[in-house]
Design a protein around this motif. Structure first.
Motif, short mmCIF file in Angstrom:
data_model
loop_
_atom_site.label_atom_id
_atom_site.label_comp_id
_atom_site.label_asym_id
_atom_site.label_seq_id
_atom_site.Cartn_x
_atom_site.Cartn_y
_atom_site.Cartn_z
N MET A 1 -6.75 11.04 14.59
CA MET A 1 -6.16 11.05 15.93
C MET A 1 -6.64 12.26 16.73
N GLY A 2 -6.55 13.46 16.10
CA GLY A 2 -6.97 14.67 16.79
C GLY A 2 -8.46 14.68 17.09
N SER A 3 -9.26 14.25 16.12
CA SER A 3 -10.71 14.24 16.33
C SER A 3 -11.11 13.28 17.44
N GLU A 4 -10.46 12.11 17.48
CA GLU A 4 -10.83 11.12 18.49
C GLU A 4 -10.31 11.48 19.88
N MET A 5 -9.23 12.25 19.96
CA MET A 5 -8.83 12.79 21.26
C MET A 5 -9.95 13.65 21.84
N VAL A 6 -10.54 14.47 20.96
CA VAL A 6 -11.65 15.33 21.39
C VAL A 6 -12.89 14.49 21.68
N HIS A 7 -13.21 13.58 20.76
CA HIS A 7 -14.44 12.79 20.87
C HIS A 7 -14.46 11.93 22.13
N SER A 8 -13.30 11.40 22.51
CA SER A 8 -13.24 10.52 23.68
C SER A 8 -13.47 11.26 24.99
N GLN A 119 -10.64 2.37 5.76
CA GLN A 119 -11.37 2.40 7.02
C GLN A 119 -10.46 1.99 8.18
N SER A 120 -9.63 0.98 7.98
CA SER A 120 -8.71 0.55 9.04
C SER A 120 -7.69 1.63 9.36
N MET A 121 -7.12 2.25 8.32
CA MET A 121 -6.12 3.30 8.56
C MET A 121 -6.74 4.49 9.28
N ASP A 122 -7.96 4.83 8.91
CA ASP A 122 -8.68 5.91 9.59
C ASP A 122 -8.85 5.58 11.06
N THR A 123 -9.13 4.32 11.34
CA THR A 123 -9.42 3.92 12.71
C THR A 123 -8.15 3.77 13.55
N VAL A 124 -6.98 3.65 12.91
CA VAL A 124 -5.74 3.67 13.67
C VAL A 124 -5.66 4.95 14.50
N GLY A 125 -6.04 6.06 13.88
CA GLY A 125 -6.07 7.33 14.62
C GLY A 125 -7.08 7.31 15.75
N VAL A 128 -5.08 5.52 18.55
CA VAL A 128 -3.98 6.29 19.12
C VAL A 128 -4.49 7.54 19.84
N GLY A 129 -5.50 8.20 19.28
CA GLY A 129 -6.02 9.43 19.89
C GLY A 129 -6.49 9.25 21.32
N PRO A 130 -7.42 8.33 21.58
CA PRO A 130 -7.84 8.12 22.97
C PRO A 130 -6.72 7.62 23.88
N LEU A 131 -5.79 6.81 23.36
CA LEU A 131 -4.66 6.38 24.18
C LEU A 131 -3.81 7.58 24.61
N LEU A 132 -3.58 8.49 23.70
CA LEU A 132 -2.88 9.72 24.06
C LEU A 132 -3.67 10.51 25.10
N ALA A 133 -5.01 10.52 24.91
CA ALA A 133 -5.84 11.24 25.87
C ALA A 133 -5.72 10.63 27.27
N MET A 233 -13.06 -0.08 21.32
CA MET A 233 -13.92 -0.14 20.14
C MET A 233 -13.11 -0.01 18.85
N SER A 234 -12.17 0.95 18.85
CA SER A 234 -11.43 1.25 17.63
C SER A 234 -10.39 0.19 17.29
N VAL A 235 -9.80 -0.44 18.31
CA VAL A 235 -8.85 -1.54 18.04
C VAL A 235 -9.56 -2.66 17.29
N VAL A 236 -10.73 -3.05 17.78
CA VAL A 236 -11.49 -4.11 17.12
C VAL A 236 -11.90 -3.67 15.71
N TYR A 237 -12.35 -2.43 15.60
CA TYR A 237 -12.73 -1.86 14.31
C TYR A 237 -11.56 -1.90 13.33
N THR A 238 -10.39 -1.46 13.79
CA THR A 238 -9.20 -1.42 12.94
C THR A 238 -8.79 -2.80 12.46
N LEU A 239 -8.84 -3.77 13.36
CA LEU A 239 -8.38 -5.12 13.03
C LEU A 239 -9.33 -5.87 12.12
#
Length: 373
Positions: A1-8, A119-125, A128-133, A233-239
């Motif tokens: 979650m934290g990394s993807e907030m930054v990455h986005s 992989q799915s659990m990792d992608t949940v973050g 959520v991370g970009p949505l928070l962003a 991208m991550s929603v599709v990846y997660t699902l």
């Protein structure tokens, strides 16, 4: 979650606030991911040598959490690059031991499902991370530096949660290591090296997701909604990652890889032709689908072919080769973007992805079954 907030938000911070070129962004992202994969060799090797995975995983997550404050404090592209490299250094320390730990704990008959779930659990973050962003960008009137401070919190929580993760019961009985020499690495087996070559080709076809963010910005997506690129991208990846992993336990894993790379071809074509939001988000969604069909399955295949005692080293070496390929292709994509057009970068990716489809179809499932431990 934290990394993807930054990455986005990082590509926008670099290009919009700090004035970096697409080539600079491509090189930073490629170098950062390549560093991850170089460090994974040594962390994976060390986890084999000491017979314990968890301390290295904990160190890696701790370092990533510690450097998160550097992003909001950055006042130049060089500072961002330094922070990004340190963050990825932490990821490199934890990556191979973590994947080897999953391989150690997962029953062989459901290994694909286990890696798919991870992989799915990792992608949940990553959802959520970009949505928070997005929400924080709206709340703080597009003040990127302020939003980036919030990325520190999930990193700290991740370290605390990791304390509950167990080591496998037979960890202390694992043989020490293979020598880091040509002869020693040959002990990883011919099947592993064929898979490593295939993984490098797949990485050449898949440059950094930062270019998805840049493509959205180029298409005029408002700054507040830029993080939605990685959300979609991550929603599709997660699902798709977990179902794909479960499916790989009963059908050919190389065939699923080939399908995933064919999806990447379609994603690149859509992004190359994008002239508005429809093709843009179709391409982004297809990119996520290709990730769900390939990343967990590649990890499962490594666990299939690598000797159990040397899984940490095998994951590290595999990721080193993939990282070198990612550095090359991200730099090339940035150069094509600057010198020709954004579409040129995606046409290049589509061309290499076609080659990866063919190579995946030629990788024998029997090789995996024979090597499965």
């Amino acid at each position: 979650m934290g990394s993807e907030m930054v990455h986005s938000l990082l590509p926008v911070l670099l290009a919009g606030v700090l004035g970096a070129s697409a080539l600079t962004i491509g090189l930073i992202e490629g170098a950062a991911e390549a560093l991850v994969l170089v460090i994974k060799v040594f962390s994976g090797y060390l986890s084999d040598a000491i017979g314990r995975r968890k301390p290295l995983v904990l160190l890696g997550y701790g370092l990533a959490a510690a450097v998160k404050p550097l992003f909001p404090l950055a006042d130049s592209a060089a500072t961002v690059a330094t922070a990004r490299l340190l963050d990825r250094f932490g990821k490199g320390i934890r990556g191979a031991p973590r994947d080897a730990l999953v391989g150690d704990l997962a029953p062989a008959e459901i290994r694909g499902a286990c890696f798919g779930l991870r992989q799915s659990m990792d992608t949940v973050g990553a959802v959520v991370g970009p949505l928070l962003a997005v929400g924080l960008m709206w709340l703080f009137a597009n003040n990127i530096q302020t939003v980036l401070w919030f990325a520190v919190i999930p990193g700290i929580l991740a370290v605390l949660l990791l304390l509950k993760v167990p080591e496998p019961k037979d960890a202390q009985h694992r043989p020490a290591r293979v020598p880091l020499s040509r002869e020693g690495l040959a002990g990883l087996g011919a099947a592993f090296w064929r898979l490593a070559a295939l993984g490098a080709l797949i990485s050449l076809a898949r440059f950094s997701e930062a270019f998805l963010v840049l493509r959205a910005s180029h298409q005029g997506l408002p700054l507040t909604f830029i993080p939605l690129v990685l959300v979609v991208m991550s929603v599709v990846y997660t699902l798709t990652a977990y179902p794909a992993g479960r499916l790989s336990d009963s059908i050919s894993r190389p065939a699923l890889l080939a399908i995933g790379m064919a999806v990447l071809v379609a994603a690149d074509v859509a992004l190359a032709l994008a002239n508005g939001y429809v093709f843009l988000f179709v391409g982004i969604a297809l990119w996520g689908l290709h990730m769900g069909l390939t990343q967990g399955i590649l990890a499962t295949m490594i666990a299939d072919v690598a000797p159990k005692a040397h899984r940490g080293t095998a994951f590290g070496v595999f990721n080193l080769l993939s990282g070198g390929a990612l550095l090359v292709t991200s730099g090339l994509a940035g150069w094509l973007w600057d010198q020709y057009s954004p579409s040129a970068a995606f046409w290049m990716g589509a061309s290499v992805a076609v080659m990866a489809v063919v190579a995946s179809l030629h990788f024998s499932s029997r090789t995996l079954k024979a090597a499965n431990r």
